[in-house]
Write an enzyme that holds these catalytic residues in place. Sequence first.
Site, PDB file in Angstrom:
ATOM      1  N   SER A   1       0.812  -1.209   0.000  1.00  0.00           N
ATOM      2  CA  SER A   1       0.000   0.000   0.000  1.00  0.00           C
ATOM      3  C   SER A   1       0.848   1.263   0.000  1.00  0.00           C
ATOM      4  CB  SER A   1      -0.926   0.013   1.217  1.00  0.00           C
ATOM      5  OG  SER A   1      -1.486   1.293   1.391  1.00  0.00           O
ATOM      6  N   PHE A   2       0.680   2.091  -1.012  1.00  0.00           N
ATOM      7  CA  PHE A   2       1.270   3.430  -1.045  1.00  0.00           C
ATOM      8  C   PHE A   2       0.569   4.334  -0.035  1.00  0.00           C
ATOM      9  CE2 PHE A   2       0.216   7.670  -2.570  1.00  0.00           C
ATOM     10  CZ  PHE A   2       1.462   8.271  -2.674  1.00  0.00           C
ATOM     11  N   SER A   3      -0.755   4.214   0.046  1.00  0.00           N
ATOM     12  CA  SER A   3      -1.572   5.200   0.750  1.00  0.00           C
ATOM     13  C   SER A   3      -1.247   5.305   2.239  1.00  0.00           C
ATOM     14  CB  SER A   3      -3.054   4.877   0.572  1.00  0.00           C
ATOM     15  OG  SER A   3      -3.410   4.950  -0.790  1.00  0.00           O
TER      16      SER A   3
ATOM     17  N   THR B   1      -9.309   1.067  -3.845  1.00  0.00           N
ATOM     18  CA  THR B   1      -8.413   0.556  -4.867  1.00  0.00           C
ATOM     19  C   THR B   1      -8.956  -0.763  -5.423  1.00  0.00           C
ATOM     20  OG1 THR B   1      -6.088   0.131  -5.409  1.00  0.00           O
ATOM     21  CG2 THR B   1      -6.874  -0.704  -3.284  1.00  0.00           C
TER      22      THR B   1
ATOM     23  N   LYS C   1     -13.161  -0.280  -7.275  1.00  0.00           N
ATOM     24  CA  LYS C   1     -13.401   1.105  -7.704  1.00  0.00           C
ATOM     25  C   LYS C   1     -14.730   1.289  -8.441  1.00  0.00           C
ATOM     26  CE  LYS C   1      -8.611   2.686  -7.993  1.00  0.00           C
ATOM     27  NZ  LYS C   1      -7.599   3.386  -8.820  1.00  0.00           N
TER      28      LYS C   1
ATOM     29  N   ASN D   1     -12.489   6.367  -6.445  1.00  0.00           N
ATOM     30  CA  ASN D   1     -11.314   5.995  -5.649  1.00  0.00           C
ATOM     31  C   ASN D   1     -11.242   6.758  -4.330  1.00  0.00           C
ATOM     32  OD1 ASN D   1     -10.456   8.559  -6.740  1.00  0.00           O
ATOM     33  ND2 ASN D   1      -8.342   7.966  -6.256  1.00  0.00           N
TER      34      ASN D   1
ATOM     35  N   ALA E   1      -8.713   2.293 -14.245  1.00  0.00           N
ATOM     36  CA  ALA E   1      -7.645   3.299 -14.369  1.00  0.00           C
ATOM     37  C   ALA E   1      -7.688   3.947 -15.745  1.00  0.00           C
ATOM     38  CB  ALA E   1      -6.288   2.657 -14.124  1.00  0.00           C
TER      39      ALA E   1
ATOM     40  N   GLY F   1       4.171   6.158 -12.291  1.00  0.00           N
ATOM     41  CA  GLY F   1       2.931   6.639 -11.709  1.00  0.00           C
ATOM     42  C   GLY F   1       3.043   7.255 -10.333  1.00  0.00           C
TER      43      GLY F   1
END
Length: 244
Positions: free
Chosen positions: A14-16, A61, A65, A86, A129, A227
Amino acid sequence: MRRFGLIGYPLGHSFSRKYFTAKFQREGITDAVYELFELKNLEDFPALLAQYPDMVGLSVTIPHKQNIIQFLDEIDPVAARIGAVNTVKITNGKCTGFNTDYIGFRDSLKNFCPELTSVKALILGTGGASKAVQAALQELHIPFKLVSRNPKNEEVSYKDLTPEMIEAHKLIINTTPLGTFPNTETCPEIPYEYLTTTHYLHDLVYNPEETLFMKNGTEKGAKTKNGYEMLVLQAEAAWQIWNS
């Protein structure tokens, strides 16, 4: 304490959570926490909200979505047009859906490709996306073609990408998950041999930092971008929505 989080499945990389946890520390935000909520079945979404009455904002995610929309009370017009959400803002138990992916991509693209007025694009992939990217390009008045493994209507198949088509479309955007860690040896099957120094390759994948799609473009002198900036910009747009 205000609770924020990410729903999706799986959420191993997870980036978030890393981003928002660092943001809270950096900016001295002491009344907020950001957590991961793995939801394999979206039918569990109402129970999640009931379990955390202090939840005020959620990121959404893969693979939820599009299907999350059925659980929302309202949806922003742009997100409705895209057909994917999102970002969810929760106010007094009411859920409103937004799409900040298109904002993140739009602003990242402006930084990457200054010749926006004269470029045409190929969008690789047709999923959620891709729909956000399509909305951004429409807003920027950039004409595009969709490339798909199973083309429908006006879409183009990968095997039908000709040298003339690659030459005419200077911006190529990968919206597929191909090349994402740990499957870093995969990439969209486009004819990279026809790329030139006038091409721009934008990959929505951010892990690894340089994907095989990007490497193949760099070898031909094309400009490339991953990205990561898009992710940061969409996260900041979500934060603005949650706090507005």
